[in-house]
Design an enzyme around this catalytic site. Structure first.
Site, PDB file in Angstrom:
ATOM      1  N   ARG A  57       0.809  -1.217   0.000  1.00 54.96           N
ATOM      2  CA  ARG A  57       0.000   0.000   0.000  1.00 54.96           C
ATOM      3  C   ARG A  57       0.850   1.279   0.000  1.00 54.96           C
ATOM      4  O   ARG A  57       0.642   2.177  -0.812  1.00 54.96           O
ATOM      5  CB  ARG A  57      -0.929   0.024   1.236  1.00 54.96           C
ATOM      6  CG  ARG A  57      -2.152  -0.851   1.116  1.00 54.96           C
ATOM      7  CD  ARG A  57      -2.528  -1.417   2.465  1.00 54.96           C
ATOM      8  NE  ARG A  57      -1.541  -2.419   2.816  1.00 54.96           N
ATOM      9  CZ  ARG A  57      -1.656  -3.709   2.508  1.00 54.96           C
ATOM     10  NH1 ARG A  57      -2.742  -4.119   1.938  1.00 54.96           N
ATOM     11  NH2 ARG A  57      -0.703  -4.575   2.787  1.00 54.96           N
ATOM     12  N   THR A  58       1.796   1.363   0.930  1.00 55.98           N
ATOM     13  CA  THR A  58       2.501   2.641   1.124  1.00 55.98           C
ATOM     14  C   THR A  58       3.365   2.979  -0.094  1.00 55.98           C
ATOM     15  O   THR A  58       3.315   4.094  -0.617  1.00 55.98           O
ATOM     16  CB  THR A  58       3.367   2.571   2.399  1.00 55.98           C
ATOM     17  OG1 THR A  58       2.571   2.041   3.449  1.00 55.98           O
ATOM     18  CG2 THR A  58       3.886   3.930   2.788  1.00 55.98           C
ATOM     19  N   LYS A  85      26.387  -5.160  -1.318  1.00 55.74           N
ATOM     20  CA  LYS A  85      27.859  -5.197  -1.331  1.00 55.74           C
ATOM     21  C   LYS A  85      28.433  -4.554  -0.087  1.00 55.74           C
ATOM     22  O   LYS A  85      29.633  -4.314   0.003  1.00 55.74           O
ATOM     23  CB  LYS A  85      28.387  -4.469  -2.575  1.00 55.74           C
ATOM     24  CG  LYS A  85      27.997  -5.125  -3.880  1.00 55.74           C
ATOM     25  CD  LYS A  85      28.556  -4.327  -5.053  1.00 55.74           C
ATOM     26  CE  LYS A  85      27.476  -3.899  -5.997  1.00 55.74           C
ATOM     27  NZ  LYS A  85      27.931  -2.911  -6.972  1.00 55.74           N
ATOM     28  N   ARG A 107      11.261   3.723   4.154  1.00 52.72           N
ATOM     29  CA  ARG A 107      10.772   2.699   5.088  1.00 52.72           C
ATOM     30  C   ARG A 107      11.968   1.869   5.511  1.00 52.72           C
ATOM     31  O   ARG A 107      12.774   1.454   4.675  1.00 52.72           O
ATOM     32  CB  ARG A 107       9.716   1.807   4.434  1.00 52.72           C
ATOM     33  CG  ARG A 107       9.386   0.606   5.327  1.00 52.72           C
ATOM     34  CD  ARG A 107       8.194  -0.182   4.874  1.00 52.72           C
ATOM     35  NE  ARG A 107       6.962   0.549   5.118  1.00 52.72           N
ATOM     36  CZ  ARG A 107       5.757   0.006   5.002  1.00 52.72           C
ATOM     37  NH1 ARG A 107       5.629  -1.263   4.658  1.00 52.72           N
ATOM     38  NH2 ARG A 107       4.676   0.725   5.235  1.00 52.72           N
ATOM     39  N   HIS A 135       4.433   5.625  11.694  1.00 54.80           N
ATOM     40  CA  HIS A 135       4.054   5.515  10.278  1.00 54.80           C
ATOM     41  C   HIS A 135       3.092   6.694  10.041  1.00 54.80           C
ATOM     42  O   HIS A 135       1.878   6.530   9.991  1.00 54.80           O
ATOM     43  CB  HIS A 135       3.357   4.169  10.064  1.00 54.80           C
ATOM     44  CG  HIS A 135       3.126   3.778   8.643  1.00 54.80           C
ATOM     45  ND1 HIS A 135       3.302   4.626   7.581  1.00 54.80           N
ATOM     46  CD2 HIS A 135       2.696   2.595   8.110  1.00 54.80           C
ATOM     47  CE1 HIS A 135       3.013   3.983   6.450  1.00 54.80           C
ATOM     48  NE2 HIS A 135       2.639   2.753   6.756  1.00 54.80           N
TER      49      HIS A 135
HETATM   50  N1   CP Z   1      -0.380  -0.162   5.857  1.00 52.38           N
HETATM   51  C1   CP Z   1       0.815  -0.410   5.307  1.00 52.38           C
HETATM   52  O1   CP Z   1       1.818   0.201   5.676  1.00 52.38           O
HETATM   53  O2   CP Z   1       0.796  -1.359   4.339  1.00 52.38           O
HETATM   54  P1   CP Z   1       2.090  -1.783   3.493  1.00 52.38           P
HETATM   55  O3   CP Z   1       3.045  -2.471   4.451  1.00 52.38           O
HETATM   56  O4   CP Z   1       1.574  -2.710   2.419  1.00 52.38           O
HETATM   57  O5   CP Z   1       2.696  -0.544   2.929  1.00 52.38           O
END
Ligand code: CP
Length: 304
Positions: A57-58, A85, A107, A135
């Site tokens: 999603r993100t 590496k 992320r 998040h």
């Molecule tokens: N909600 C969320 O962060 O989903 P993803 O891990 O698929 O990005």
């Protein structure tokens, strides 16, 4: 208001800044209803998605959000990069920045990794989820979805249920919701709720069934197996029985309750499969709103 800044955590934002992002997301959502869902706002800007952990999603919605605003969006693949590496996180990010980009979306599995990069880089750094820390865009899209359905968020009571200790979504939701005047109750087995969580300003319950009758919204969380070093509950069946949501538990609750989940859902664990078709389930609305919210964040940080 936020131009040139990083977005690492909702804990860093004021209620006014959160409301500004939600209002901007509302305008972005209108763009998404047009036949041509694209505006030139970020033409000439480059956004790099630096994902060191999996995402559906993100990552996808940040890519769509950037493209809807006419930015060039580049997806960095950690698995095929020079990280394999031995190149460090800092060197990787600084080399990407040296390519004259305008923002990086990061992320990482380590809590604090995004704050660290935000200090190292001159361009805005946007947190797409760091370990168990925060998040923030998920928090924003959750609040946006609640506001869209309920009209406003102030005064609402929201339950967040599941693996609170390891959930970055829980932490962003808690900070954002409290700043906008909500009451928050966290629900989970004692092994999955931090002992000092009340210091954040929330109350604690150990029964999903008990809170359902008294809240306006329930946000169910995924058990973060990848962040647990040893099992924190006897079995998935037992967890589901006490902390999962099913049609039986939902049968007497208010018709106005919103059922939310950040995804990915473990169907049969935190939600029974039938809940996918429950009329109060807004999980896919959250995903839709994720694009508008991420457009708003990109615009606020690097637009103009
Ligand atoms: N909600 C969320 O962060 O989903 P993803 O891990 O698929 O990005």
């Amino acid at each position: 208001m936020l131009r040139g800044r990083d977005l690492v955590a909702l804990a860093d934002l004021s209620g006014e800044e959160i409301l500004y992002l939600l209002e901007t997301a509302q305008a972005m959502k209108e763009v998404l209803t047009r036949d041509i869902k694209k505006v030139p706002t970020l033409r000439g800007k480059t956004v790099v998605n630096l994902f060191f952990e999996p995402s559906t999603r993100t990552r996808t919605s940040f890519e769509i959000a950037g493209k809807r605003l006419s930015a060039d969006v580049v997806n960095f693949s950690a698995a095929t990069s020079s990280l394999t590496k031995g190149e460090t996180l800092k060197d990787t990010a600084r080399n990407i920045e040296a390519m004259v980009v305008d923002a990086v979306v990061v992320r990482h599995k380590a809590s604090g990794a995004v704050r660290y990069l935000a200090r190292e880089l001159d361009v805005p750094v946007i947190n797409a989820g760091d370990g168990s820390h925060e998040h923030p865009t998920q928090g924003l899209l959750d609040i946006f979805t609640i506001k869209e359905r309920k009209g406003s968020v102030e005064g609402l009571k929201v339950a967040i249920a599941g693996d609170i200790t390891h959930s970055r979504v829980a932490r962003s939701d808690i900070h954002g919701l409290l700043k906008l005047g909500c009451q928050v109750v966290v629900v989970g087995p004692p092994t999955m709720v931090p002992p000092d969580v009340e210091r954040l300003g929330v109350s604690v319950s150990s029964s999903v069934e008990e809170v359902l009758g008294e809240v306006d919204v329930v946000i169910m969380l995924r058990i973060q197996m990848e962040r647990q070093s040893s099992p924190l509950f006897p079995s998935l069946r037992e967890y589901s029985r006490y902390f999962g949501l099913n049609m039986e538990k939902l049968k007497d609750v208010s018709r106005d309750l919103l059922i939310m989940h950040p995804g990915p859902v473990n169907w049969g664990v935190e939600l029974s499969p039938e809940v996918a078709y429950h009329p109060r389930n807004v999980i896919l609305d959250q995903v839709t709103n994720g694009v508008a919210v991420r457009m708003a964040v990109l615009y606020a940080l690097i637009g103009g």
